[in-house]
Enzyme design. Structure first.
Site, PDB file in Angstrom:
ATOM      1  N   HIS A 205      -7.992  -5.357   0.440  1.00 15.97           N
ATOM      2  CA  HIS A 205      -6.757  -4.614   0.702  1.00 15.97           C
ATOM      3  C   HIS A 205      -5.961  -5.393   1.746  1.00 15.97           C
ATOM      4  O   HIS A 205      -5.896  -5.031   2.926  1.00 15.97           O
ATOM      5  CB  HIS A 205      -7.088  -3.205   1.197  1.00 15.97           C
TER       6      HIS A 205
ATOM      7  N   SER B 168       0.836  -1.205   0.000  1.00 16.40           N
ATOM      8  CA  SER B 168       0.000   0.000   0.000  1.00 16.40           C
ATOM      9  C   SER B 168       0.875   1.260   0.000  1.00 16.40           C
ATOM     10  O   SER B 168       1.641   1.486  -0.935  1.00 16.40           O
ATOM     11  CB  SER B 168      -0.943  -0.044   1.208  1.00 16.40           C
TER      12      SER B 168
ATOM     13  N   ASP C  26     -10.228  -4.998  -3.895  1.00 13.43           N
ATOM     14  CA  ASP C  26      -9.656  -3.989  -3.005  1.00 13.43           C
ATOM     15  C   ASP C  26     -10.590  -2.778  -2.914  1.00 13.43           C
ATOM     16  O   ASP C  26     -10.827  -2.106  -3.917  1.00 13.43           O
ATOM     17  CB  ASP C  26      -8.287  -3.543  -3.533  1.00 13.43           C
TER      18      ASP C  26
END
Length: 286
Positions: A220, A136, A187
């Site tokens: 995610h 991320s 995600d």
């Protein structure tokens, strides 16, 4: 093997970065530096090291400085840089040329990563035996570090992340860097189409070693298949080097003990380093 914790360094803007978690190698010939995501710490990704089970690889899990994060109502948490939005419309604007997040904070994080890489090189690990990775926010910093052209690494891992268009001239060694880019098809934070746009732009720039994988159902986060792909990537970019007799004299006591243990020998009965070295030599001569 057990984890070690050391204080973080001070960044270029004077921020103190969080603790660095390290997982040592049995015989250190390669290093992976892995950057966490927003609100996490180095501890969050540390369990990956023993899971990968690569005895020649040292793992370094740095922690971002604690700072106010705009998108989280100004609450302070570990973050490599500030983020002011996480909605799809704003991401798409950014992918079409709108400015990115907190450029000053991002550059400070990139410079910090360069410091960590320099420490490994000064410790005897050549750049071509170092892989830089991140998840991320951390993946974004890793990609930006690669684009600064100051580093040459064996490979890069970018997980559940993004890279807005970068109009920079890149050297051949950067464009040829092996890159594992993984993203979840479900995600909710960084939309899959943003990852696809990031990859498309990188391919347009000429990145030839880019391997993009979209994982069905993954949000995610990560998944078992992505971890399998990570291990395969590391086996290719950081293959194990066989210990030779001439390596023995340069190994630390910890490395000597680890080498014996990896071959089923209990080193506790050997009190002197010379005894450990002799046992290792005997093992290699068989």
């Amino acid at each position: 093997m057990s984890f070690a914790t050391s204080p973080g360094l001070v960044g270029a803007a004077g921020r103190t970065f969080g603790p660095i978690i390290t997982y040592p190698a049995v015989h250190h010939t390669a290093t992976v530096i892995m950057l966490h995501g927003l609100g996490d710490t180095g501890n969050g990704w540390a369990p990956v090291a023993p899971e990968m089970n690569m005895s020649h690889v040292k793992w370094v899990f740095p922690t971002a400085p604690t700072r106010p994060i705009t998108v989280n109502m100004g609450m302070s948490m570990p973050g490599w840089f500030d983020i002011d939005h996480l909605d799809e419309a704003s991401f798409l604007k950014m992918m079409k040329g709108h400015h990115g997040f907190d450029e000053e904070g991002t550059q400070e994080a990139v410079q910090y990563v360069e410091q960590l890489i320099s420490q490994e090189v000064e410790g005897g690990v050549p750049p071509e035996r170092i892989v830089l990775g991140g998840f991320s926010q951390g993946g974004h910093v890793a990609l930006k570090a690669l684009l600064r052209k100051k580093i040459k690494v064996a490979g890069l891992v970018a997980l559940s992340t993004w890279l807005e268009p970068q109009h920079v001239d890149l050297e051949e060694h950067v464009l040829e860097t092996p890159i594992l880019y993984g993203h979840g098809a479900s995600d909710p934070l960084i939309p899959p189409n943003v990852a696809q746009m990031s990859v498309a732009h990188m391919e347009t720039q000429g990145f030839s070693g880019l391997d993009f994988k979209m994982y069905p159902g993954m949000q995610h986060a990560t998944c078992s298949q992505e971890m399998k792909d990570l291990r395969s990537f590391l086996e290719k970019t950081l293959p194990a080097k066989k210990v030779a007799a001439e390596d023995i004299d340069g190994m630390s006591v910890r490395e000597l003990k680890g080498f014996l243990q990896s071959h089923g020998i209990d080193p506790s009965g050997f009190l002197e380093k010379s005894e450990l070295q002799e046992q290792c030599r005997q093992l290699l001569s068989k």
